[in-house]
Write an enzyme that holds these catalytic residues in place. Structure first.
Site, mmCIF file in Angstrom:
data_model
loop_
_atom_site.group_PDB
_atom_site.id
_atom_site.type_symbol
_atom_site.label_atom_id
_atom_site.label_comp_id
_atom_site.label_asym_id
_atom_site.label_seq_id
_atom_site.Cartn_x
_atom_site.Cartn_y
_atom_site.Cartn_z
ATOM 1 N N GLY A 1 -47.032 48.427 26.770
ATOM 2 C CA GLY A 1 -48.301 48.966 26.308
ATOM 3 C C GLY A 1 -48.200 49.731 25.008
ATOM 4 N N ARG B 1 -43.545 39.205 12.839
ATOM 5 C CA ARG B 1 -43.978 40.391 12.096
ATOM 6 C C ARG B 1 -43.418 40.222 10.687
ATOM 7 N NH1 ARG B 1 -43.042 42.775 17.507
ATOM 8 N NH2 ARG B 1 -45.108 43.250 18.302
ATOM 9 N N ARG C 1 -34.274 54.721 41.427
ATOM 10 C CA ARG C 1 -33.899 53.626 40.527
ATOM 11 C C ARG C 1 -34.983 53.450 39.464
ATOM 12 N NH1 ARG C 1 -29.800 54.103 42.910
ATOM 13 N NH2 ARG C 1 -28.587 52.530 44.041
ATOM 14 N N GLY D 1 -47.195 40.731 18.418
ATOM 15 C CA GLY D 1 -46.648 40.312 19.717
ATOM 16 C C GLY D 1 -47.473 39.178 20.313
ATOM 17 N N GLN E 1 -43.633 40.602 31.033
ATOM 18 C CA GLN E 1 -45.081 40.866 31.059
ATOM 19 C C GLN E 1 -45.830 40.084 29.978
ATOM 20 O OE1 GLN E 1 -45.587 45.494 31.720
ATOM 21 N NE2 GLN E 1 -43.561 45.022 30.932
ATOM 22 N N ARG E 2 -45.117 39.594 28.969
ATOM 23 C CA ARG E 2 -45.788 38.903 27.859
ATOM 24 C C ARG E 2 -45.859 37.385 28.072
ATOM 25 N NH1 ARG E 2 -44.059 41.858 22.823
ATOM 26 N NH2 ARG E 2 -43.399 39.874 21.945
#
Ligand code: ADP
Ligand code: F6P
Length: 324
Positions: free
Chosen positions: A174, A76, A248, A15, A256-257
């Site tokens: 995570g 990958r 919700r 990632g 986030q990346r």
């Protein structure tokens, strides 16, 4: 006698993580300064097997330090997990004169790096993942940016959650590690946090806390849920039914990346990238650069992969005291 290195390669794998570009820049400029040639391998091990290899000069890494993502792209690659794939990777390195390689990625990428080192290509790993889940190091490239991005996003969800007097389940990334979730629970003043390392699946405890919070006048109820637990949408439905509080789910996902790396990610990634190039110039191989107890250090790859990491118990205890 240590092998004399003339040309090194650099690749990013697994990632992507904000700060990888700073690491690439540091590898390239440090190696050039040490009199080495540098080649960029595109798309991680997949690009290595496809011989997607380019020459890198100092100017190739100009104006990249403030960009998220990785200029070398990442991927990958299943083929590289096979002995045949690794053998082919080592042969391609030799064919292109690459006698040293910097692999920027996570544990999986380091397993591949260890295999290349065993096949005679001097290889050094640099920890790059937003998950902070590499045991040998207290810092991984991208975590600081990702956790700041998640924190800002959660602040925004909190505003609307308060206006509507809702409960919000916010899922952060995570993989199987709860570090982003733990940090956000502190930074966002969450009412609850679910960590894969600790959560026992007892939803009734959550429900009771939401009801109690509502009784004492809380307008919102922010629950940070780690990706490793997941199922935020169905959890929201069950919680709404059990508490009567409109609920919700928000899954922050790949936002986030991305984005501009923080100062910390630019600086630490630069130092780690430079250290990796220096280790190669010294003839070192099969090492991972790490940041441990306030120092930049390096470990044997296999030893690093065997180390175990867990959420520090004292931090978890404090987190439990503060969430309510
Ligand atoms: P990360 O490096 O972020 O942990 P992955 O686990 O997806 O990401 O690994 C990235 C790549 O590293 C994989 O796609 C594969 O090419 C390579 N890799 C992973 N495990 C191994 C292994 N045991 N042996 C060789 N290569 C591996
Ligand atoms: O390892 C980084 C990470 O973003 C994890 O947090 C997440 O589980 C995974 O990668 C997502 O992978 P992909 O980008 O392939 O969906």
């Amino acid at each position: 006698m240590a092998k004399q290195i003339k040309t090194i390669g650099v690749l990013t794998s697994g990632g992507d993580a904000p700060g990888m570009n700073a690491a690439i820049r540091a590898v390239v400029r440090t190696a050039l300064n040490l009199g080495l040639k540098v080649k960029g391998i595109m798309r991680g091990y997949a690009g290595l097997l496809q011989e997607e290899i380019v020459d890198l000069e100092s100017s190739s890494v100009s104006n990249i330090i403030y960009h998220g993502g990785t200029i070398l792209y990442t991927a990958r690659c299943m083929e590289f997990t096979t002995p045949e794939g690794q053998q082919m990777g080592a042969e391609i390195c030799r064919k292109h004169g690459i006698d040293g390689l910097v692999v920027i990625g996570g544990d999986g990428s380091f397993r591949g790096a260890g295999k290349l080192a065993a096949l005679g290509i001097n290889t050094i790993g640099v920890p790059g993942t937003i998950d902070l889940d590499i045991a040998c190091t207290d810092y991984t490239i991208g975590f600081d940016t990702a956790v700041n991005t998640a924190m800002e996003a959660i602040d925004r969800v909190r505003d609307t959650s308060t206006s509507h007097e809702r409960c919000s389940i916010i899922e952060v990334m995570g993989r199987n590690a709860g570090y982003i979730a733990l940090w956000c629970s502190f930074a966002n003043g969450a009412e609850d946090v679910l960590l894969p390392e600790r959560y026992d699946g007892n939803e009734q405890v959550l429900i009771n806390r939401i009801i109690a919070n509502r009784k004492r006048g809380k307008k919102h109820n922010i629950i940070i849920n780690a990706e490793g637990i997941g199922h935020s949408t169905s959890m929201a439905r069950r919680i709404e039914a059990a508490t009567g509080v409109e609920t919700r789910a928000t899954i922050l996902g790949h936002m986030q990346r991305g984005g501009t790396p923080t100062c910390k990610d630019r600086v630490y990634a630069s130092i780690m990238g430079a250290k990796a190039a220096i280790l190669l110039s010294e003839g070192k191989t099969n090492r991972v650069v790490a940041y441990k107890h306030g120092q930049y250090v390096d470990f044997d790859i296999q030893e690093a992969l065997q180390m175990k990491k867990d959420i520090p118990e004292d931090q978890y205890e404090i987190c439990k005291m503060l969430v309510q």
